[in-house]
Design an enzyme around this catalytic site. Structure first.
Site, short mmCIF file in Angstrom:
data_model
loop_
_atom_site.label_atom_id
_atom_site.label_comp_id
_atom_site.label_asym_id
_atom_site.label_seq_id
_atom_site.Cartn_x
_atom_site.Cartn_y
_atom_site.Cartn_z
N GLY A 54 -1.67 2.13 -4.90
CA GLY A 54 -2.57 3.23 -5.22
C GLY A 54 -3.54 3.43 -4.07
CG HIS A 55 -3.95 1.18 -1.29
ND1 HIS A 55 -3.99 0.22 -2.25
CD2 HIS A 55 -3.12 0.72 -0.34
CE1 HIS A 55 -3.22 -0.79 -1.91
NE2 HIS A 55 -2.67 -0.50 -0.74
#
Ligand code: T46
Length: 138
Positions: A54-55
């Protein structure tokens, strides 16, 4: 500056030395993968159903290996997405800079080994998808 896209990411088959005692795989920075290795880290004891990632990274290059068990990674360059299933310890997924990643479907006992081109630096992360999209699509 080079423009990195999903097409720059790929699964790399690593050397595998097999004999009756078992298998040995090795990775040499700059030879088997397109960067020198400055850091190694690993994810383990991941609970069932957990999601990681998630990055995106601004400059970091990585090789991600399912050293044990299996998991999925979805890579996203802001224009296209692709899901990879990693389940072999002699295959690594090369992830170039400016790629959003999400990881899920961790099997019981999965271990994710990451070889990285630089030391940990929180300022290298995009942790908000909107910030990543703004940077990736301009
Ligand atoms: C990635 C995926 C595959 C450190 O202090 N040093 C480190 O080298 C790393 C990688 C993380 N941390 C700290 C930063 C956070 O406070 O550990 C905590 C958890 O990190 P994060 O939420 O980023 O973990 P993941 O599993 O979502 O992502 C990690 C890596 O950060 C990332 O580079 O690609 O594994």
């Amino acid at each position: 500056m080079k423009k990195f896209t999903l097409d720059s990411c790929c699964v790399i088959e690593l050397p595998k030395v097999t004999d009756i005692r078992g298998n040995l795989t090795f990775v040499e920075g700059g030879r088997h993968i397109p960067f020198d290795i400055k850091r190694t880290y690993y994810l383990y004891d991941v609970p069932g159903g957990a999601e990681r990632g998630g990055h995106a990274h601004k400059e970091l290059h990585q090789l991600i290996i399912a050293i044990s068990g299996a998991f999925d990674i979805v890579l996203d360059d802001g224009r296209a997405k692709k899901r990879f299933h990693l389940n072999k310890s002699y295959f690594g997924l090369y992830v170039c800079p400016m790629i959003w990643r999400e990881m899920d479907n961790f099997s019981s006992g999965a271990v994710c080994l990451v070889l990285a081109s630089n030391y940990y630096d929180e300022s290298d992360y995009y942790r908000k998808y909107d910030d990543f999209i703004a940077a990736a699509t301009t």
